[in-house]
Structure formats: structure tokens, C-alpha cells
Design a protein around this motif. Structure first.
Motif, PDB file in Angstrom:
ATOM      1  N   ASN A  83      -5.277  -1.227  -2.922  1.00 23.85           N
ATOM      2  CA  ASN A  83      -6.170  -0.109  -2.587  1.00 23.85           C
ATOM      3  C   ASN A  83      -7.570  -0.350  -3.140  1.00 23.85           C
ATOM      4  O   ASN A  83      -8.177   0.502  -3.787  1.00 23.85           O
ATOM      5  CB  ASN A  83      -5.626   1.233  -3.092  1.00 23.85           C
ATOM      6  CG  ASN A  83      -6.309   2.414  -2.399  1.00 23.85           C
ATOM      7  OD1 ASN A  83      -6.635   2.359  -1.215  1.00 23.85           O
ATOM      8  ND2 ASN A  83      -6.528   3.488  -3.133  1.00 23.85           N
ATOM      9  N   ASN A 138      -7.490   7.343   2.900  1.00 20.79           N
ATOM     10  CA  ASN A 138      -8.456   6.362   3.398  1.00 20.79           C
ATOM     11  C   ASN A 138      -8.719   6.519   4.887  1.00 20.79           C
ATOM     12  O   ASN A 138      -9.846   6.302   5.351  1.00 20.79           O
ATOM     13  CB  ASN A 138      -7.977   4.943   3.089  1.00 20.79           C
ATOM     14  CG  ASN A 138      -8.045   4.617   1.610  1.00 20.79           C
ATOM     15  OD1 ASN A 138      -8.832   5.205   0.868  1.00 20.79           O
ATOM     16  ND2 ASN A 138      -7.215   3.682   1.171  1.00 20.79           N
ATOM     17  N   ASP A 175      -2.302   6.824  -0.175  1.00 16.40           N
ATOM     18  CA  ASP A 175      -3.617   6.180  -0.118  1.00 16.40           C
ATOM     19  C   ASP A 175      -4.061   5.991   1.329  1.00 16.40           C
ATOM     20  O   ASP A 175      -5.244   6.151   1.656  1.00 16.40           O
ATOM     21  CB  ASP A 175      -3.584   4.819  -0.830  1.00 16.40           C
ATOM     22  CG  ASP A 175      -3.602   4.951  -2.345  1.00 16.40           C
ATOM     23  OD1 ASP A 175      -4.062   6.002  -2.839  1.00 16.40           O
ATOM     24  OD2 ASP A 175      -3.142   4.015  -3.020  1.00 16.40           O
ATOM     25  N   ILE A 179       0.842  -1.190   0.000  1.00 11.19           N
ATOM     26  CA  ILE A 179       0.000   0.000   0.000  1.00 11.19           C
ATOM     27  C   ILE A 179       0.882   1.247   0.000  1.00 11.19           C
ATOM     28  O   ILE A 179       2.036   1.207   0.434  1.00 11.19           O
ATOM     29  CB  ILE A 179      -0.946   0.027   1.219  1.00 11.19           C
ATOM     30  CG1 ILE A 179      -0.157   0.017   2.547  1.00 11.19           C
ATOM     31  CG2 ILE A 179      -1.910  -1.121   1.174  1.00 11.19           C
ATOM     32  CD1 ILE A 179      -1.015   0.179   3.768  1.00 11.19           C
TER      33      ILE A 179
END
Length: 326
Positions: A241, A43, A39, A35
Motif C-alpha cells: 500500500n 484507494n 485499502d 493488498i
């Protein structure tokens, strides 16, 4: 009766890669990216808006991610309760960077004996667990031992408890093994063995969610009257993601998040799939702990009452109840 309709937990898969090859897990067999920090930042903001309280950074082996400390810091500083489970091979090297950022730090240990533990994990990691306990305690951290219980290691609980948990003043988390897909976890525990676990869970410094035991005695989740609330209590994010539904282990669909998790979570297509939680053919007989635990917490039924005493006991000891009320 549902006590909460918002998701409680995010299982955030930082990578599926792992430096171990556990016999009871197939995650490490998957090719996987990592990841990205950007992101995660986006998130986490949406997860906060959605009402999530706990972020479990998981894998694979989460400590393989070079920015795992930054991600934990972001979540912790935003008020999330953070959890991380590791095989401990990389913990001594990263311990200083992780200090104060993990509310629930779990070291996996499945045997009182080095040879047996290492054989089950497919790599020599027993000594790293012992070293990690020492390092974490020296830093003022409060690590737990996560013991995955099978029929073949049930008899070793006493030895682990007497030789490690009590002397080191740790918490022993009992994690009954669960089956999924084609993963072989061996013969199931008998009712007598489940009763033994229940009694063991009442000891000082031991945590066992008794809802797990009751669910196994009841034959697991039943699609006609599902216990599982995986998709509505737990948000699963993949290393790509993507939002995975209805859960990681039995997930049938993945949706690219593209910087808009909140809108995606409430989209018509996702809402439709959420309604199938616990009702898919693969859900029959399911006992997957990581989804049942939050499911028990939101539904006022017998599993809620079974789970409540041990949940209160653990959160009181860890002090995380203060953050939940903040």
C-alpha cells in the motif's frame, strides 16, 4: 502538446507473488504481502477523484489473491474499466466469481507449442490457457490472448493466429518484449522484424500499438527529450500500500499511502519526483509498454498518431469506449 494532465491508469499490484517463474520477469522473485480489501476501497475512492479511468489489477499473479473478485467488483461498479492479465492456472476455478467484472481479460500465451510455452513460464500452464479460453467463452466472457513477442517466438505468431485466434474468435494482443533492470529478454528485434509485426498487427482480430514499434525504431525513450509520462499518467500502488514513483520497473521511491492517496499524489515531494519522469539515467532507451501506452495517449506527438488507430480498434471491439465516455 499535452491533452490531459490527470492520471489515466492505475497499475494496482495485488501481490508480487506468482505461481510461475517466467524467464523474462523478476517480479516473482520478490517476497510480498497481499493488498487488503479495506485499502483498495479507500484507494479506489481517491483514484476516482484523481480522474483515473482504468484499473489494472496486476502482480505477480493477481488470481493468487483470494479477494480479487471483490476488488474487481468494487472497481467495476464504480465505473472504472478493469483489466487483468493471468497465466490462467487459477482461472478455471475462479471463472464464475470473476464473470462480468473484468472488461479486459488477458490470458498469457507465448508459443503455439505446449513445451515451449511451459519452458518459458517455468511451469506447466499451457493446458490451463486452453482450458481457460473454453471456460471463459462458455460463460460469455471475451478473453484475449496476450502474446509477448521475442526474436525466438516471432515465427510462431502465424500458427497461434490460425489455430487459436481465428477459430475461437479471440483477439491477439502483440506485446513486444521489453528490457528492464537485469532481466534477459534475448536479442532485440531487427527493423525488418518490427516491420513484420506492424503488418501482422493490421490483421483482423489482432491488436498492436504501433507506437511501441516506432519507439523501438527510435531507440526508446531519450532523457533529453522524454516520451515517457509514466508518473503523471499512471499511478502505481504496491502490495505494501505504497505509491511507487516514477514507475514500478524503475521506481526509485515508495511513499506509504496511509489512507490519503489523493493528498499524497499532489504533495510537494511527489510532485518533484513526477517531474523526473523519463529523465532519470535508467530511463534512457526505455521501451516499457505498460507506461508508454498511457504516455502516448496524452501527448499529441507522432507516437499519439501511431498508437491511435489500434487503440480505437481495440476499444471499439471491446466496447470499453462507451464506459470511457460515460
Amino acid at each position: 502538446m499535452l491533452l490531459r494532465t490527470k492520471p489515466v491508469l492505475c497499475n494496482y499490484y495485488v501481490t508480487y507473488r506468482c505461481n510461475a517463474k517466467c524467464s523474462f520477469c523478476d517480479i516473482w522473485e520478490k517476497p510480498s504481502p497481499y493488498i487488503t480489501l479495506q485499502d483498495v476501497k479507500q484507494n479506489l475512492q481517491d483514484l476516482k477523484r484523481l480522474g483515473v479511468q482504468v484499473i489494472d489489477f496486476t502482480g505477480g499473479e493477481p488470481l493468487l489473491h483470494r479477494q480479487i473478485d471483490e476488488m474487481l467488483a468494487l472497481a467495476h461498479n464504480m465505473g472504472f474499466i478493469t483489466t487483468l492479465t493471468t497465466n490462467a492456472m487459477l482461472y478455471p476455478k475462479l471463472a464464475e466469481r470473476l464473470k462480468g467484472k473484468v472488461d479486459m481479460l488477458h490470458f498469457s500465451l507465448d508459443s503455439a507449442h505446449k513445451e515451449k510455452h511451459d519452458a518459458g513460464r517455468g511451469v506447466a500452464c499451457y493446458d490451463f490457457v486452453m482450458e481457460s479460453v473454453k471456460v471463459a467463452k462458455a460463460l460469455g466472457e471475451r478473453p484475449d490472448i496476450l502474446f509477448t513477442v521475442f526474436k525466438h517466438n516471432l515465427h510462431e505468431l502465424e500458427e497461434v493466429y490460425q489455430q487459436l485466434i481465428l477459430p475461437k474468435k479471440l483477439i491477439l494482443i502483440l506485446n513486444p518484449a521489453f528490457e528492464y533492470n537485469t532481466v534477459d529478454t534475448g536479442e532485440r528485434l531487427t527493423e525488418e522484424e518490427l516491420d513484420y509485426l506492424t503488418q501482422f498487427g493490421k490483421r483482423k482480430g489482432v491488436y498492436l500499438n504501433d507506437g511501441f514499434i516506432q519507439l523501438r525504431k527510435d531507440g526508446g525513450n531519450h532523457v533529453g527529450n522524454p516520451v515517457c509520462k509514466a508518473a503523471t499518467t499512471t499511478i502505481v500502488i504496491s502490495p505494501e500500500n505504497e505509491l511507487v514513483l516514477p514507475c514500478y520497473h524503475l521506481g526509485t521511491k515508495s511513499y506509504p499511502i496511509n489512507g490519503n492517496l489523493q493528498q499524497l499524489y499532489y504533495s510537494p515531494e511527489v510532485e518533484k519526483l513526477k517531474k523526473l519522469e523519463g529523465r532519470l539515467p535508467a530511463c534512457e532507451g526505455c521501451t516499457i509498454n505498460c507506461y508508454m501506452q498511457p504516455s502516448f495517449a496524452v501527448n499529441l506527438n507522432k507516437y499519439f498518431w501511431k498508437a491511435l488507430p489500434s487503440t480505437l480498434k481495440y476499444n471499439y471491439h471491446k466496447g470499453t469506449w462507451k464506459r470511457l465516455l460515460a
